[in-house]
Design a protein around this motif. Structure first.
Motif, PDB file in Angstrom:
ATOM      1  N   HIS A  24      59.656   7.112  19.500  1.00 12.37           N
ATOM      2  CA  HIS A  24      57.510   6.656  20.237  1.00 12.37           C
ATOM      3  C   HIS A  24      56.687   6.883  19.284  1.00 12.37           C
ATOM      4  N   HIS A  25      57.001   7.792  18.058  1.00 14.54           N
ATOM      5  CA  HIS A  25      55.793   8.523  17.274  1.00 14.54           C
ATOM      6  C   HIS A  25      56.066   7.477  15.861  1.00 14.54           C
ATOM      7  N   HIS A  26      56.639   7.190  15.558  1.00 17.96           N
ATOM      8  CA  HIS A  26      56.725   6.337  14.845  1.00 17.96           C
ATOM      9  C   HIS A  26      56.235   4.862  15.074  1.00 17.96           C
ATOM     10  N   ALA A  27      56.505   4.116  16.538  1.00 20.41           N
ATOM     11  CA  ALA A  27      56.146   3.231  17.077  1.00 20.41           C
ATOM     12  C   ALA A  27      54.717   3.694  16.856  1.00 20.41           C
ATOM     13  N   THR A  40      63.540  27.844  29.336  1.00 21.20           N
ATOM     14  CA  THR A  40      63.074  27.075  29.116  1.00 21.20           C
ATOM     15  C   THR A  40      62.746  26.067  28.273  1.00 21.20           C
ATOM     16  N   PRO A  41      62.864  24.713  29.102  1.00 18.48           N
ATOM     17  CA  PRO A  41      63.377  23.316  28.143  1.00 18.48           C
ATOM     18  C   PRO A  41      61.277  24.013  26.607  1.00 18.48           C
ATOM     19  N   PRO A  55      57.185  24.350  19.253  1.00 19.09           N
ATOM     20  CA  PRO A  55      57.310  24.222  20.659  1.00 19.09           C
ATOM     21  C   PRO A  55      56.619  25.173  21.630  1.00 19.09           C
ATOM     22  N   LEU A  56      56.364  24.783  22.501  1.00 17.11           N
ATOM     23  CA  LEU A  56      55.782  25.504  23.847  1.00 17.11           C
ATOM     24  C   LEU A  56      56.739  25.369  24.718  1.00 17.11           C
ATOM     25  N   ALA A  57      56.409  26.582  25.591  1.00 15.34           N
ATOM     26  CA  ALA A  57      57.230  26.341  26.858  1.00 15.34           C
ATOM     27  C   ALA A  57      57.327  25.285  27.528  1.00 15.34           C
ATOM     28  N   LEU A  58      58.150  24.488  28.358  1.00 12.79           N
ATOM     29  CA  LEU A  58      57.831  23.584  29.284  1.00 12.79           C
ATOM     30  C   LEU A  58      58.638  24.009  30.889  1.00 12.79           C
ATOM     31  N   GLY A  93      62.022  13.105  20.312  1.00 12.12           N
ATOM     32  CA  GLY A  93      62.664  12.925  19.472  1.00 12.12           C
ATOM     33  C   GLY A  93      64.316  12.892  19.032  1.00 12.12           C
ATOM     34  N   ASN A  94      64.847  13.990  17.950  1.00  9.69           N
ATOM     35  CA  ASN A  94      66.015  14.240  17.617  1.00  9.69           C
ATOM     36  C   ASN A  94      66.993  14.524  18.628  1.00  9.69           C
ATOM     37  N   ASN A  95      67.818  14.226  18.778  1.00  7.75           N
ATOM     38  CA  ASN A  95      68.925  15.147  20.267  1.00  7.75           C
ATOM     39  C   ASN A  95      67.751  15.398  21.768  1.00  7.75           C
ATOM     40  N   GLY A  96      67.404  14.049  21.306  1.00  4.61           N
ATOM     41  CA  GLY A  96      66.128  14.425  23.280  1.00  4.61           C
ATOM     42  C   GLY A  96      65.592  15.355  22.751  1.00  4.61           C
ATOM     43  N   ASP A  97      64.904  16.042  21.800  1.00  7.54           N
ATOM     44  CA  ASP A  97      63.867  16.867  21.913  1.00  7.54           C
ATOM     45  C   ASP A  97      62.510  16.392  22.706  1.00  7.54           C
TER      46      ASP A  97
END
Ligand SMILES: [Zn+2]
Ligand SMILES: [Zn+2]
Ligand SMILES: [Zn+2]
Length: 762
Positions: free
Chosen positions: A498-501, A605-606, A553-556, A527-531
């Protein structure tokens, strides 16, 4: 020896050339322009639409003057990219003629974009002696609908929704007269032969004046309209549309009237009055007592547009008590009408008369239909014009289907876009065609519209793609369609991060082919591995990229819900700061606060690196917004609060490419003044991002930085970060022809997929 004077001048030599003109030269009155120039200079020959533009055969004494005149007097909608001449043997012409378009000539052509009513038509519209006086569908070669009424190529009347209206004798005479402004103007019409309104303008104007809500059929869909000064009408419209607190666009008669409500410089005024006639988001003057505060609640900006069809002007004329003459068109007045897209709960814009009757019955008190079909559903475009940070937010009416011109030719790629603010794109030769804004793919109707847009694009370009491109996210409807098409058409499918695009889209429009850094500040992207990514520093090398760094990373907490409820992001941040015990009390008005505190303390938490969530976290901590009523509301509110951004000393850390804003967030958690907090957030971000780019430039030797992602709709970031990067000797690239948000993803996917080496394609 004495010579008679005449012998000193060489006798004029007659020559003949073929002149190929490329650019925006079809459907814009270019052939009659050539005809008029030829007549003026006594040139013989012919002109016709060829596969890649207009072809002229010209014979005469001064062909250089002819080509100069072609360029100098080009019609307003035309754009000449190149004019290639080659010599021909003399021929025996009978004057100069326009040759009819041959079948198949459409192959290199495209449909022109819609254009606001021109000055000449506007004068005729309010000239009681003109035969089109007050005609709601007045148009000519220089103005009117194009893309929205075209069913297929070539762009001829038979292929438009004007095909059901046969020209009367008078219109026919103009349509076939090369010297007329209406020569082959496909939307040409008059009171005797044109489309008609379902009712008179007068009762519609009276309904608006009386505080009613009126649905109005336009070029690309219906609008819902009401008096923008009537607070109860605006509130009723807001509850009737069954959605959110998204700002409503407002229409005023002219720039003089706009100046009473918003601040703009010369560029802002030009954007308002441009023939694309977008909605232009501008800072309010702060003294707008006449307008309902419910138009853009809590925001320091207002989206304004000027009328762009005869119907709009007729409404203003009626509402202003039918002033005589033309002067009123330029004079300031206070009249402001809400003009918001008529769509229900995120479905695509309504275009069909029967559907509009059915779906708008509960909202609109009155519906003004007309009997010209809408062939291509198209929303209003939206621009943001803040001095030093001008950008396009939504690219649709007036812009599509204009192509973006790429630096190099490549394989033909059909790209399916992302999920929010989706568009689709296809490349052919050196041109990339992006569809109009299609909206979020959340409903079956939206998914169907997305599919239609693919078919329409393939139809228009009459070329078979060689590759397909889509997002890494397998749950997107756009990805599923890509997989289906890949199987049906037996074409390779290239998945583009997505961000490459995002970065690809910026590099595409800047025709930049070398390696570049990209700072992508965005919402969620896989991102990688669904991150979950979205605050990324990438090194982009055409079809490949490397992730050099990211936000800490921030907790979601609650996944998708956290993106709509900034208080959840704030709770997650408190937990990460070791202050989890504050959550229940701090957010006591949220029924789930205690449960969330417990969950954060015990469970996993994700997480996300998305920069959009950093803004949400700040909004939640500062108490600016605990639940977003529309996507992008928390950052917009913060931006409105930040008047003098300044950095918090040591507000962030940068180690191994990871930007961590914990210190800033801890300060915001204790900040009692939301405006101060908003200033610190913006100032610290700009400092941190600058250092991030400088470090990466040093380690890679790459000094060009693409700035992309939805967060760059933020005027502080879009204005300040490029300045700081330039001071450091770096070269920032920002979106200008395309939006920085997901509206450009399809273009970026296509650009990246074009540049993948065949070896990496399965
Ligand atoms: Zn016109
Ligand atoms: Zn007529
Ligand atoms: Zn994005």
């Amino acid at each position: 020896m004495n010579h008679p004077a005449g012998q000193l001048t060489a006798a004029p030599t007659i020559e003949r050339r073929r002149i190929r003109v490329r650019g925006l030269v079809q459907g814009v009155g270019f052939r009659p322009h050539v005809y008029r120039c030829a007549r003026q200079l006594g040139i013989s020959g012919s002109v016709y639409n060829g596969p890649e533009g207009v072809v002229i055969e010209a014979q005469g004494c001064d062909l250089d003057a002819f080509t100069q005149l072609l360029r100098d007097n080009a019609p307003p909608l035309a754009r000449i990219d190149s004019l290639i001449e080659s010599p021909l043997a003399l021929a025996d012409d009978k004057g100069f003629s326009i040759v009819a378009t041959k079948a198949g000539a459409a192959n290199g052509a495209a449909i022109p974009a819609d254009t606001a009513i021109c000055q000449a038509c506007l004068r005729e519209l309010f000239d009681p002696t003109n035969r089109r006086y007050l005609h709601p569908f007045i148009a000519c070669c220089d103005c009117g609908p194009r893309f929205t009424m075209t069913r297929r190529l070539p762009y001829d009347r038979a292929n438009t929704s004007m095909s059901s209206f046969s020209l009367c004798t008078d219109c026919e005479a103009e349509y076939t007269d090369p010297l007329s402004r209406r020569f082959h103007a496909e939307p040409v019409a008059c009171h005797n032969c044109g489309p008609t309104l379902s009712q008179n303008i007068q009762p519609v104007a009276e309904a608006l004046a009386a505080g009613r809500i009126v649905a109005i059929k336009g070029l690309g869909g219906y609008h819902l309209a009401c008096n923008a000064s009537d607070h109860s009408a605006v509130e009723r419209l807001r509850s009737g549309k069954l959605r959110d607190g998204k700002p409503f666009a407002v229409m005023v008669l002219n720039t003089a009237s706009a100046a009473g409500y918003v601040q703009f410089d010369a560029a802002g005024g030009e954007a308002l009055a441009s023939r694309e006639r977008p909605v232009v988001v501008l800072p309010t003057t702060g003294i707008t007592p006449a307008l309902s505060p419910a138009l853009s609640p809590g925001l320091a900006t207002l989206g304004l547009m000027l009328p762009y069809t005869a119907i709009h002007y007729l409404l203003f004329h009626a509402l202003l008590d039918k002033p005589a003459g033309q002067r009123w068109l330029e004079q300031a007045n206070e009249l402001a009408l809400v003009m918001t897209s008529a769509n229900i709960s995120g479905d695509p814009l309504l275009t069909d008369n029967a559907e509009a009757e059915q779906q708008l019955a509960g909202i609109a008190d009155l519906i003004l239909h007309h009997d010209r079909d809408i062939a291509a559903r198209t929303d209003d475009s939206v621009l943001r014009m803040t001095p030093g940070a001008n950008m396009i937010i939504r690219r649709a009416r007036g812009f599509t289907p204009q192509a973006i011109s790429l630096a190099v030719d490549g394989p033909r790629v059909l790209a399916l876009g992302a999920h929010l603010k989706s568009t689709v794109a296809m490349t052919r030769g050196e041109l990339a065609y992006t569809s109009q804004h299609l909206g979020d793919l959340d409903s079956p109707a939206a998914v169907a519209f997305h599919r239609q847009a693919v078919d329409a694009l393939l139809d228009m370009l009459q070329a078979r793609p060689q590759r397909l491109a889509c997002d890494w996210n397998n749950d997107f409807a756009s990805t599923r369609l890509a997989e289906q098409l890949s199987a049906e058409l037996e074409l390779p499918l290239l998945r583009v991060q997505h961000h490459h695009a995002h970065a690809g889209a910026i590099l595409a429009e800047h025709r930049y082919e070398a390696a570049a850094l990209a700072i992508v500040l965005d919402g969620h992207g896989t991102g990688n591995n669904g991150d979950s990514w979205g605050g990324e520093l990438l090194l982009v090398n055409g079809g490949e990229f490397e992730r050099l760094g990211h936000f800490a990373p921030l907790a979601l907490p609650g996944g998708d819900r956290a993106a709509r409820e900034p208080w959840r992001m704030a709770a997650g941040a408190l937990q990460q700061l070791g202050r989890g015990e504050e959550i229940a009390q701090r957010f006591s008005e949220q029924p789930l606060a205690s449960a969330l505190q417990q969950m954060l303390a015990t469970g996993s938490t994700p997480v996300t690196t998305a920069a959009g969530r950093l803004f949400d976290t700040a909004a939640g901590l500062l108490g600016v917004c605990s639940r977003a009523s529309f996507e992008g509301e928390p950052p917009m509110l913060l931006e409105g609060l930040a008047r003098q951004p300044r950095a918090l000393a040591r507000g962030y850390t940068l180690e191994s490419g990871i930007l961590d804003f914990s210190t800033l967030l801890a300060t915001l958690a204790d900040c009692e003044d939301p405006a101060l907090g908003a200033n610190l957030l913006h100032g610290t971000l700009v400092d941190a991002l600058t250092e991030w780019a400088v470090q990466a430039a040093r380690s890679t030797g790459v000094d060009t930085v693409a700035l992309c992602g939805g967060c760059f709709l933020n005027a502080h970031l879009a204005r300040e970060l490029p300045k700081q990067l330039q001071k450091q000797g770096l070269r920032p690239l920002l979106a200008s022809a395309m939006p920085p948000n997901d509206g450009a993803i399809s273009l970026g996917q296509a650009w990246v997929a074009q540049r993948r080496s065949p070896a990496t394609i399965d």
